[in-house]
Enzyme design. Structure first.
Site, PDB file in Angstrom:
ATOM      1  N   TYR A 108       0.878  -1.232  -0.059  1.00  0.00           N
ATOM      2  CA  TYR A 108      -0.019   0.121  -0.093  1.00  0.00           C
ATOM      3  C   TYR A 108       0.815   1.182  -0.092  1.00  0.00           C
ATOM      4  O   TYR A 108       1.866   1.322   0.686  1.00  0.00           O
ATOM      5  CB  TYR A 108      -0.919  -0.038   1.254  1.00  0.00           C
ATOM      6  CG  TYR A 108      -1.673   1.424   1.450  1.00  0.00           C
ATOM      7  CD1 TYR A 108      -3.074   1.444   0.804  1.00  0.00           C
ATOM      8  CD2 TYR A 108      -1.262   2.428   2.055  1.00  0.00           C
ATOM      9  CE1 TYR A 108      -3.878   2.311   0.804  1.00  0.00           C
ATOM     10  CE2 TYR A 108      -2.006   3.471   2.176  1.00  0.00           C
ATOM     11  CZ  TYR A 108      -3.238   3.469   1.494  1.00  0.00           C
ATOM     12  OH  TYR A 108      -4.127   4.583   1.469  1.00  0.00           O
ATOM     13  N   GLU A 196      -3.346   7.696  -4.280  1.00  0.00           N
ATOM     14  CA  GLU A 196      -3.163   6.449  -3.500  1.00  0.00           C
ATOM     15  C   GLU A 196      -2.877   5.123  -4.588  1.00  0.00           C
ATOM     16  O   GLU A 196      -3.713   5.221  -5.621  1.00  0.00           O
ATOM     17  CB  GLU A 196      -4.677   6.164  -2.817  1.00  0.00           C
ATOM     18  CG  GLU A 196      -4.744   4.942  -1.889  1.00  0.00           C
ATOM     19  CD  GLU A 196      -5.867   4.716  -1.507  1.00  0.00           C
ATOM     20  OE1 GLU A 196      -6.975   4.544  -2.268  1.00  0.00           O
ATOM     21  OE2 GLU A 196      -6.069   4.700  -0.219  1.00  0.00           O
TER      22      GLU A 196
END
Ligand code: GDP
Ligand code: MN
Length: 391
Positions: A108, A196
């Site tokens: 992530y 993101e």
């Protein structure tokens, strides 16, 4: 402003952030050609401005062309419900067809504005993928948050800290430096509020690839990037918000039943609090602005009334630059044009308030006058309570 994954990935490409080959299509016919081009396996991904698509059935792997076509037919036009769309879901009008990638690890990475610390937060985790929210809640230590001072920029120590959290093999570790720098450059240059990548994957051959991409731009910075306007997808935005923006109204739709129209953001916040305190819930935030005209008041009222959930309206105006008589004329004009299917409580104070009250009283319209905020709250609460009984 939010954009779609396929658009975010185009920006990623421009900044040298590696993404899988793929193309966006809007029709079943166009998909067949793209499926042929990309080869197999491939991934069919619903394009909506909300995450959690994987769990909602909006991201599907296909091992044959027939399977891919079937997924395209299933996903295009479907109402996709995810944890982020709300129960109503979103209709899928675009899909991204992408080459399927062999995934060794899911990481992530995101960059976001950290307002409290006046910093860019770089957030990394070695356990990315569809359960990142649950992971962050259950094991906060598995998600590492680094703060970058925007005046100093991204430094090697940030990179080393991120690498320590990710535990990458040498090849991927070398790539990560360039990737993080590119993300940071994109974030700053395009005035983003969020970049993101979840998941950022280590592929079967040890390289890094942004398998998903989400970008949000700071609306206050959009005037510096006229070229980004073309990325806006109004179909993904609240229709009432789009309409309000055309008239220069600050309108945000909310979940409650009491519409409200206020001048000044602070007073609007206070009014929403009062509505809550009285046991009701606001259907919107609407700041018509200090210098609003009768036309803006009319447009505001029309927009509030186009929300079918609205059971009552509270107009709370302090007449400073916007005089109370002008407001009253706007309200009366609007009410005559659009009709008033729900009760409207009006509380106003300030310049020309007597003239304003007279205009409202003489209008013959069914408007409820409130003398002060407490009175307005009580009258709105009564409307909400009547609404609950009725439903
Ligand atoms: P989201 O659920 O809306 O965040 O959509 P994502 O783009 O993140 O896709 C959901 C999940 O599908 C990812 O977390 C991956 O696990 C999986 N996925 C997507 N593309 C591929 C691919 O090319 N190969 C593999 N193996 N998995 C994929
Ligand atoms: Mn994702």
């Amino acid at each position: 402003m939010n954009i779609h994954e396929y658009q975010a990935k185009e920006l990623f490409r421009r900044y040298g952030i590696p993404v899988p080959a793929g193309r966006m299509v809007e029709h079943v016919d166009a998909a067949a050609e793209v499926i042929g081009e990309l080869g197999l396996p491939l991934v069919v991904k619903a394009q909506i401005h909300a995450g959690g698509r994987g769990k909602g059935g909006g991201v599907r792997l296909a091992r044959s062309a027939a399977e891919a076509s079937q997924h395209v037919r299933d996903i295009l036009g479907m109402t996709l419900v995810t944890a982020q769309t709300g129960p109503g879901g979103r209709v899928v009008r675009k899909i991204l067809l992408e080459e399927g990638v062999a995934v060794a690890r899911e990481l992530y990475l995101s960059l976001a504005v950290d307002r409290k610390n006046a910093a860019v937060a770089v957030i990394v985790s070695e356990s990315g993928g569809m359960n990142i929210e649950e992971l962050a809640a259950a094991r906060p230590d598995a998600v590492v948050r680094l703060l970058v001072n925007p005046l100093l920029g991204l430094k090697n120590h940030h990179l080393l800290q991120a690498l320590a959290a990710l535990d990458l093999e040498a090849a991927a570790a070398r790539e990560f430096g360039g990737l993080l720098r590119a993300c940071y450059r994109l974030f700053v240059e395009q005035d983003c509020s969020l970049v993101e990548i979840n998941p950022l994957v280590v592929t079967g051959d040890g390289g890094l690839l942004a398998l998903d991409a989400k970008i949000a731009f700071d609306d206050n910075g959009l005037f510096r990037h006229p070229e980004l306007a073309g990325l806006r997808d109004e179909g993904e935005e609240s229709p009432l918000e789009v309409e309000a923006a055309k008239f220069g109204l600050n309108y945000i739709s909310l979940d409650g039943t009491i519409g409200n129209m206020v001048n000044g953001a602070g007073l609007a916040m206070a009014t929403m609090d009062i509505i809550q305190q009285a046991g009701a819930a606001p259907a919107n935030f609407l700041d018509v602005g200090g210098g609003a005209s009768a036309t803006m008041v009319e447009n505001g009222l029309r927009i509030i009334l186009s929300d079918p959930r609205v059971e009552g309206i509270l107009i709370n105006i302090f007449g400073g630059i916007l005089r109370c008589d002008v407001l009253a004329e706007g309200v009366v004009e609007a009410a005559r044009k659009v009709g008033l299917p729900v009760p409207v409580v009006v509380r106003m104070e300030g310049t020309n308030v007597e003239a304003g009250r007279k205009i409202l009283a003489d209008s013959g319209l069914d408007l409820v006058a409130a003398v002060d905020l407490a009175d307005a709250a009580a009258k709105v609460a009564a409307i909400a309570a009547a609404g609950k009984e009725g439903s």
